[in-house]
Scaffold this active site. Structure first.
Site, PDB file in Angstrom:
ATOM      1  N   ARG B  57      -9.987  22.422 -60.274  1.00  0.00           N
ATOM      2  CA  ARG B  57     -10.038  21.653 -59.236  1.00  0.00           C
ATOM      3  C   ARG B  57      -8.978  19.923 -59.362  1.00  0.00           C
ATOM      4  O   ARG B  57      -9.160  19.246 -59.904  1.00  0.00           O
ATOM      5  CB  ARG B  57     -11.671  20.805 -59.869  1.00  0.00           C
ATOM      6  CG  ARG B  57     -12.580  21.666 -60.507  1.00  0.00           C
ATOM      7  CD  ARG B  57     -13.890  21.349 -60.873  1.00  0.00           C
ATOM      8  NE  ARG B  57     -14.569  22.282 -61.013  1.00  0.00           N
ATOM      9  CZ  ARG B  57     -16.163  22.473 -61.939  1.00  0.00           C
ATOM     10  NH1 ARG B  57     -15.867  21.334 -62.399  1.00  0.00           N
ATOM     11  NH2 ARG B  57     -17.213  23.876 -62.269  1.00  0.00           N
ATOM     12  N   ASP B  59      -7.691  16.889 -58.188  1.00  0.00           N
ATOM     13  CA  ASP B  59      -8.077  15.624 -57.601  1.00  0.00           C
ATOM     14  C   ASP B  59      -7.669  15.391 -55.911  1.00  0.00           C
ATOM     15  O   ASP B  59      -6.503  16.029 -55.379  1.00  0.00           O
ATOM     16  CB  ASP B  59      -7.422  14.157 -58.866  1.00  0.00           C
ATOM     17  CG  ASP B  59      -8.744  14.480 -60.197  1.00  0.00           C
ATOM     18  OD1 ASP B  59      -9.374  14.278 -60.165  1.00  0.00           O
ATOM     19  OD2 ASP B  59      -7.549  13.959 -60.651  1.00  0.00           O
ATOM     20  N   TYR B 117       1.426  23.720 -64.028  1.00  0.00           N
ATOM     21  CA  TYR B 117       1.438  22.238 -63.257  1.00  0.00           C
ATOM     22  C   TYR B 117       2.763  22.358 -63.335  1.00  0.00           C
ATOM     23  O   TYR B 117       3.794  21.932 -64.335  1.00  0.00           O
ATOM     24  CB  TYR B 117       0.588  21.440 -63.913  1.00  0.00           C
ATOM     25  CG  TYR B 117      -0.541  21.532 -63.642  1.00  0.00           C
ATOM     26  CD1 TYR B 117      -1.076  21.315 -62.298  1.00  0.00           C
ATOM     27  CD2 TYR B 117      -1.781  22.300 -64.451  1.00  0.00           C
ATOM     28  CE1 TYR B 117      -2.562  21.006 -61.568  1.00  0.00           C
ATOM     29  CE2 TYR B 117      -3.728  22.510 -63.672  1.00  0.00           C
ATOM     30  CZ  TYR B 117      -3.668  22.113 -62.375  1.00  0.00           C
ATOM     31  OH  TYR B 117      -5.186  21.955 -62.703  1.00  0.00           O
ATOM     32  N   ARG B 204      -2.012  14.407 -65.926  1.00  0.00           N
ATOM     33  CA  ARG B 204      -1.497  12.642 -65.541  1.00  0.00           C
ATOM     34  C   ARG B 204      -0.874  11.774 -66.379  1.00  0.00           C
ATOM     35  O   ARG B 204      -0.231  11.127 -66.841  1.00  0.00           O
ATOM     36  CB  ARG B 204      -2.182  12.271 -64.067  1.00  0.00           C
ATOM     37  CG  ARG B 204      -2.319  13.100 -63.190  1.00  0.00           C
ATOM     38  CD  ARG B 204      -3.044  12.470 -61.972  1.00  0.00           C
ATOM     39  NE  ARG B 204      -3.252  11.561 -61.456  1.00  0.00           N
ATOM     40  CZ  ARG B 204      -4.560  11.037 -61.248  1.00  0.00           C
ATOM     41  NH1 ARG B 204      -5.155  12.162 -60.553  1.00  0.00           N
ATOM     42  NH2 ARG B 204      -4.802  10.297 -61.064  1.00  0.00           N
TER      43      ARG B 204
END
Lengths: 251, 251
Positions: B57, B59, B117, B204
């Site tokens: 999911r 952002d 990522y 993040r």
């Protein structure tokens, strides 16, 4: 008039993402242009209006790594502080990458000796969504070998009438191409054009014709032949603006 | 229910520029999300509605090179024709890069073994206008050597409570990081995180803390120490979304 005793002549190098702008040059209508935004925003750090001269009039959607502008100002901000000060007033699509004070006779356009443009094609079946605003996507395989041979024929001094936009101003169509090349790096095919000047849409019309060669729709000799005819209707389509970058202006 | 005799289970790899989307997951309000656009547009080529399951999911503002989705369909389009057919119905920010028919038990999220990522920082005084939507711009020089040593301490299995968003769902906070690294290439500093799963905002928040290390505001031991405390308030800021890319989902 700019008075050398009062006004400095400031030369700035400007990078911009032209996606959301109607080209460099200020327009009579209300469309946002790079020049208009520069003049309005830079006035804030120079204390009074500035009238910007640009080296090249890039079209709507065309980008720049190294556009050059100059203007006269009585503003007192130290030259080396201009890039960061400008960052605080300019939109993030427009960045001043270098600033210097130059001789009063320097003129961004008339003093330019030559310019380098690059044009990028994304040559892959499925497009890269991150490159869509900075490349022309062509899914059919381009023959870089053929395009490299074809591009060689535009080097030197020629009448480029066949590659100018039909609506362009009636200027002298003779230009000198100092160097021109084509290369592939992964999925990206990049053209580089270094010349003493370029007619309106000339680079994009050359790229459109080179792509016809790369796809086998025109022979390698096409550019040479079309140049000789001076007939715009024989050249290929005008390549879309988003693949074109003004890379550098040389003085 | 999907019937194996009628429905194929289709797995698609999706690249998207998340700039203009409110994240991957469909939302009750009217904001555009990647999932919603995929479901609405893909219905056109599958002849009936599709309900998409995504591996991650992402952002709002986060991008993907290799998001993976699956859905069941009775549509008859040959699998290998899906990417090009999808190109004609999807906006250019969303591209299907691969399609395959998979076993009925395949589930894009639950079958995923691990994900990779990457996060990119543009570490240069004056920003590059073309990278602004795909990097975090940090003008102060980052010490990649320090960040490389710090990032090593998150490898292995840890309770990542200190790096989860305060508003996240109360899931098990233990995750395994298979590998994590930091490197500089020119002006770009790139972090890579390969793990069996990630908590909400975890990457993040890790990047925000690593940047504090890179700027000398926190010691190299900061990540190890903060992990041990499990205290979110000790970690750094949440890095902005536009530098984050879901690179790959492994099955």
């Amino acid at each position: 008039m700019a008075d050398p005793l009062i006004h400095r002549n400031i030369k700035l190098t400007v990078a911009y993402d032209g996606t959301n702008y109607h080209g460099f040059q200020r327009q009579a209508n209300t469309a946002a242009t790079i020049q208009q935004v520069l003049e309005e925003r830079l006035a804030k750090i120079f204390g009074s209006g500035v009238t910007v001269t640009g080296a090249a009039r890039t079209d709507a959607g065309v980008h720049a790594y190294g556009q050059v502008i100059n203007f006269y100002t009585a503003g007192t901000i130290p030259t080396q502080k201009i890039p960061l000060a400008a960052k605080s007033v300019l939109p993030e699509e427009i960045v001043i990458t270098a600033a210097e004070e130059v001789d009063h006779n320097f003129h961004a356009r008339f003093s330019a000796k030559s310019k380098i443009y690059i044009y990028r094609i994304q040559n892959t079946l499925m497009p890269d969504p991150f490159a869509r605003k900075y490349t022309w996507h062509i899914p059919l395989v381009l023959d870089v070998e053929s395009m490299s041979r074809a591009i060689g024929s535009i080097k030197g001094t020629h009448d480029f009438s066949a590659f100018r936009a039909s609506g362009g101003a009636p200027v002298n169509p003779v230009r000198t191409i100092i160097d021109a090349a084509c290369r592939r790096e992964g999925n990206i095919v990049e053209f580089c054009f270094w010349g003493n000047g370029f007619l309106y849409h000339m680079v994009r019309n050359l790229v459109g014709t080179l792509v016809d060669v790369g796809l086998g729709r025109k022979p390698v000799s096409a550019l040479e032949n079309i140049l000789a005819t001076r007939e715009r209707k024989l050249a290929g389509v005008t390549a879309p603006p988003q693949g074109l970058f003004l890379k550098q202006v040389l003085y």
